[in-house]
Motif scaffolding. Structure first.
Motif, PDB file in Angstrom:
ATOM      1  N   ALA A 162      55.907  33.068  36.233  1.00 17.58           N
ATOM      2  CA  ALA A 162      55.276  33.710  37.386  1.00 17.58           C
ATOM      3  C   ALA A 162      54.828  35.114  37.004  1.00 17.58           C
ATOM      4  CB  ALA A 162      56.252  33.761  38.556  1.00 17.58           C
ATOM      5  N   GLN A 163      54.558  35.304  35.728  1.00 19.74           N
ATOM      6  CA  GLN A 163      54.063  36.567  35.200  1.00 19.74           C
ATOM      7  C   GLN A 163      53.114  36.272  34.048  1.00 19.74           C
ATOM      8  OE1 GLN A 163      57.502  38.664  33.790  1.00 19.74           O
ATOM      9  NE2 GLN A 163      58.081  37.082  32.313  1.00 19.74           N
ATOM     10  N   ILE A 164      52.288  37.238  33.734  1.00 19.78           N
ATOM     11  CA  ILE A 164      51.333  37.097  32.632  1.00 19.78           C
ATOM     12  C   ILE A 164      51.654  38.150  31.588  1.00 19.78           C
ATOM     13  CG2 ILE A 164      48.908  37.268  31.928  1.00 19.78           C
ATOM     14  CD1 ILE A 164      48.103  36.279  34.653  1.00 19.78           C
ATOM     15  N   ARG A 165      51.773  37.697  30.347  1.00 24.13           N
ATOM     16  CA  ARG A 165      51.975  38.599  29.215  1.00 24.13           C
ATOM     17  C   ARG A 165      50.860  38.369  28.196  1.00 24.13           C
ATOM     18  NH1 ARG A 165      56.852  41.223  29.016  1.00 24.13           N
ATOM     19  NH2 ARG A 165      58.393  40.542  30.579  1.00 24.13           N
ATOM     20  N   SER A 166      50.448  39.414  27.548  1.00 24.88           N
ATOM     21  CA  SER A 166      49.373  39.319  26.559  1.00 24.88           C
ATOM     22  C   SER A 166      49.826  38.481  25.370  1.00 24.88           C
ATOM     23  CB  SER A 166      48.956  40.706  26.091  1.00 24.88           C
ATOM     24  OG  SER A 166      47.955  40.615  25.094  1.00 24.88           O
ATOM     25  N   THR A 167      48.923  37.632  24.900  1.00 28.56           N
ATOM     26  CA  THR A 167      49.225  36.786  23.743  1.00 28.56           C
ATOM     27  C   THR A 167      48.714  37.375  22.438  1.00 28.56           C
ATOM     28  OG1 THR A 167      47.181  35.531  24.126  1.00 28.56           O
ATOM     29  CG2 THR A 167      49.196  34.696  25.151  1.00 28.56           C
ATOM     30  N   VAL A 168      47.946  38.480  22.511  1.00 29.16           N
ATOM     31  CA  VAL A 168      47.386  39.096  21.299  1.00 29.16           C
ATOM     32  C   VAL A 168      47.420  40.614  21.449  1.00 29.16           C
ATOM     33  CG1 VAL A 168      45.838  37.167  20.781  1.00 29.16           C
ATOM     34  CG2 VAL A 168      45.022  39.043  22.220  1.00 29.16           C
ATOM     35  N   ASP A 169      47.317  41.292  20.320  1.00 27.36           N
ATOM     36  CA  ASP A 169      47.033  42.724  20.334  1.00 27.36           C
ATOM     37  C   ASP A 169      45.531  42.867  20.520  1.00 27.36           C
ATOM     38  OD1 ASP A 169      49.675  43.435  19.830  1.00 27.36           O
ATOM     39  OD2 ASP A 169      49.401  43.285  17.658  1.00 27.36           O
ATOM     40  N   GLY A 170      45.126  43.463  21.629  1.00 26.64           N
ATOM     41  CA  GLY A 170      43.691  43.525  21.872  1.00 26.64           C
ATOM     42  C   GLY A 170      43.339  44.409  23.050  1.00 26.64           C
ATOM     43  N   THR A 171      42.247  44.018  23.717  1.00 28.15           N
ATOM     44  CA  THR A 171      41.707  44.793  24.826  1.00 28.15           C
ATOM     45  C   THR A 171      41.441  43.868  26.002  1.00 28.15           C
ATOM     46  OG1 THR A 171      40.627  46.298  23.275  1.00 28.15           O
ATOM     47  CG2 THR A 171      39.840  46.338  25.547  1.00 28.15           C
ATOM     48  N   VAL A 172      41.752  44.339  27.206  1.00 29.92           N
ATOM     49  CA  VAL A 172      41.437  43.584  28.421  1.00 29.92           C
ATOM     50  C   VAL A 172      39.936  43.736  28.678  1.00 29.92           C
ATOM     51  CG1 VAL A 172      41.860  43.319  30.885  1.00 29.92           C
ATOM     52  CG2 VAL A 172      43.729  43.979  29.366  1.00 29.92           C
ATOM     53  N   THR A 173      39.177  42.715  28.358  1.00 29.83           N
ATOM     54  CA  THR A 173      37.728  42.801  28.527  1.00 29.83           C
ATOM     55  C   THR A 173      37.291  42.530  29.960  1.00 29.83           C
ATOM     56  OG1 THR A 173      37.523  40.489  27.823  1.00 29.83           O
ATOM     57  CG2 THR A 173      37.266  42.189  26.136  1.00 29.83           C
ATOM     58  N   ARG A 174      38.083  41.733  30.719  1.00 25.56           N
ATOM     59  CA  ARG A 174      37.757  41.492  32.127  1.00 25.56           C
ATOM     60  C   ARG A 174      39.039  41.292  32.922  1.00 25.56           C
ATOM     61  NH1 ARG A 174      33.162  37.422  33.732  1.00 25.56           N
ATOM     62  NH2 ARG A 174      33.470  38.619  35.643  1.00 25.56           N
ATOM     63  N   LYS A 175      39.053  41.881  34.113  1.00 19.28           N
ATOM     64  CA  LYS A 175      40.130  41.642  35.070  1.00 19.28           C
ATOM     65  C   LYS A 175      39.491  40.955  36.271  1.00 19.28           C
ATOM     66  CE  LYS A 175      41.752  44.867  37.760  1.00 19.28           C
ATOM     67  NZ  LYS A 175      42.421  46.069  38.302  1.00 19.28           N
ATOM     68  N   LEU A 176      39.886  39.706  36.508  1.00 16.49           N
ATOM     69  CA  LEU A 176      39.190  38.875  37.482  1.00 16.49           C
ATOM     70  C   LEU A 176      39.848  38.856  38.852  1.00 16.49           C
ATOM     71  CD1 LEU A 176      38.487  35.875  35.074  1.00 16.49           C
ATOM     72  CD2 LEU A 176      36.948  37.740  35.664  1.00 16.49           C
ATOM     73  N   MET A 177      41.108  39.312  38.947  1.00 14.52           N
ATOM     74  CA  MET A 177      41.808  39.328  40.236  1.00 14.52           C
ATOM     75  C   MET A 177      42.578  40.621  40.389  1.00 14.52           C
ATOM     76  SD  MET A 177      43.206  35.429  40.748  1.00 14.52           S
ATOM     77  CE  MET A 177      42.101  34.025  40.568  1.00 14.52           C
ATOM     78  N   ASN A 178      42.891  40.945  41.648  1.00 14.30           N
ATOM     79  CA  ASN A 178      43.614  42.170  41.958  1.00 14.30           C
ATOM     80  C   ASN A 178      44.882  41.852  42.740  1.00 14.30           C
ATOM     81  OD1 ASN A 178      41.648  44.113  40.875  1.00 14.30           O
ATOM     82  ND2 ASN A 178      40.321  43.362  42.530  1.00 14.30           N
ATOM     83  N   GLU A 179      45.685  42.887  42.951  1.00 17.71           N
ATOM     84  CA  GLU A 179      46.932  42.730  43.698  1.00 17.71           C
ATOM     85  C   GLU A 179      46.659  42.228  45.119  1.00 17.71           C
ATOM     86  OE1 GLU A 179      48.904  46.470  43.589  1.00 17.71           O
ATOM     87  OE2 GLU A 179      49.223  46.433  41.414  1.00 17.71           O
ATOM     88  N   GLY A 180      47.517  41.322  45.599  1.00 12.41           N
ATOM     89  CA  GLY A 180      47.378  40.789  46.939  1.00 12.41           C
ATOM     90  C   GLY A 180      46.535  39.533  47.034  1.00 12.41           C
ATOM     91  N   GLU A 181      45.834  39.187  45.967  1.00  9.52           N
ATOM     92  CA  GLU A 181      45.009  37.973  45.987  1.00  9.52           C
ATOM     93  C   GLU A 181      45.864  36.741  45.701  1.00  9.52           C
ATOM     94  OE1 GLU A 181      40.997  37.900  44.355  1.00  9.52           O
ATOM     95  OE2 GLU A 181      41.298  39.971  43.686  1.00  9.52           O
TER      96      GLU A 181
END
Length: 353
Positions: A162-181
């Motif tokens: 129920a959480q998301i963790r990064s699978t690579v060393d990198g950069t967040v190129t897009r954030k598609l959802m926000n808090e409360g959605e």
């Protein structure tokens, strides 16, 4: 007076006789040959065939070879988002979590069900030992306990994801959802691209004939609109084994060396691939091409009566000085019209010179 009349009559008679003689003795003239003033004079040239290892030209976008579309395994309300678009992240870093109220309740239910199943099993075992319970009742209780244990395992697994963790060393190129959605299960929330210098690639689409000429390891030269004065080198790292169902092109991945330059996903790139395998082309003079538009063009050829023309679409491969290499369209065509082609239409009448 009579003498004067006689002279005049003699002159008129002589003139008439002379005209009659001239008309009678002169040979008949044939009428001038008729020509159609609307006919276009043309010349044609033989279509040559050449075998060359011409480069494959394509365009695409820079991206990371290691890209991740990160999502929640189960659906739920997003409780917290810890990163923003464009932010650098480390492998294993926590990016977002769901509200755990419902998920934790499901875990508690699974724990209670497991405890009850375990008590039932122990009770049936004791009864079975006293021959107060049948073998079937013991087997059913055992199965019920195993099912309850597996349900608890599932509930705890879902709680952990129920959480998301990064699978690579990198950069967040897009954030598609926000808090409360409300995040559906499996729906991407983040796009994360690796930022290691060895992971940058360019993906392009090529035709089936060009795909057949390429293989892994072929060299490539890349130019980027972002850096117009620089040229980058690369190699073919992957060839798709099936065409894209939409555009019918085959994807080719070229691993690119950025050197000291900063790259980002989405940079537009023009690629020149140098295949090891040669290819056969039809070679025609450049003046034979009409209505050229990028890789598409037309040529005119004579019909069987040699008085009319036919317009044929062709695929242009490359221009070599005053010659054009045609990749498709001139199969079984031995001659094309060159001089006069610019003045022709499909209804034109022509004169071959």
């Amino acid at each position: 007076m009579k003498v004067l009349q006689f002279i005049l009559i003699s002159l008129v008679t002589g003139g008439l006789w002379a005209c009659g003689t001239k008309a009678g003795n002169s040979p008949e003239k044939k009428p001038a040959e008729q020509t159609d003033d609307t006919s276009v004079p043309v010349k044609r040239t033989k279509v040559e065939s050449v075998v060359r290892s011409e480069p494959v030209i394509a365009s695409g976008l820079v991206s990371s070879a290691e890209e991740a579309r990160l999502s929640f395994k189960i659906g739920g309300i997003i409780e917290k988002v810890y990163v923003d678009e464009g932010q650098a992240v480390r492998k294993g870093q926590l990016l977002a979590t769901l509200n755990l109220t419902e998920i934790s309740a499901q875990v508690s239910q699974a724990e209670f069900a497991n405890e009850k199943a375990e008590r039932d099993l122990n009770r049936v075992k004791a009864l079975y030992a006293d021959t107060a319970a049948t073998l079937e009742q013991l087997q059913n209780a055992t199965t019920g306990h195993e099912v309850a244990k597996q349900n608890l395992t599932i509930a705890r697994f879902n709680q952990n994801y129920a959480q998301i963790r990064s699978t690579v060393d990198g950069t967040v190129t897009r954030k598609l959802m926000n808090e409360g959605e409300l995040a559906p299960a499996g729906s991407p929330v983040f796009l994360v691209s690796s930022n290691r210098r060895s992971d940058w690639v360019v993906r392009v689409g090529v035709s089936d004939k060009d795909w057949a000429r390429l293989k892994a390891g072929n060299r490539a030269t890349i130019t980027l609109d972002a850096y117009p004065d620089q040229t980058f080198t690369g190699t073919v790292s992957e060839l798709a084994q099936a065409a894209d169902p939409v555009n019918k092109l085959y994807d080719v991945e070229i691993r690119i060396n950025p050197g000291t330059v900063k790259f980002a996903p989405g940079l537009f790139a023009k690629v020149s691939l140098q295949p090891a395998q040669s290819r056969r082309y039809a070679l025609v003079p450049i003046e034979a091409i009409v209505e050229g538009d990028g890789k598409d063009g037309f040529v005119f050829v004579l019909t069987d009566d040699r008085k009319h023309v036919r317009k044929i679409p062709v695929q242009i491969g490359f221009i070599d000085n005053d010659k054009v290499l045609i990749t498709n369209g001139l199969t079984d065509i031995s001659n094309v019209i060159t001089a006069g082609s610019a003045y022709l239409t499909e209804t034109s009448t022509v004169i071959l010179q």
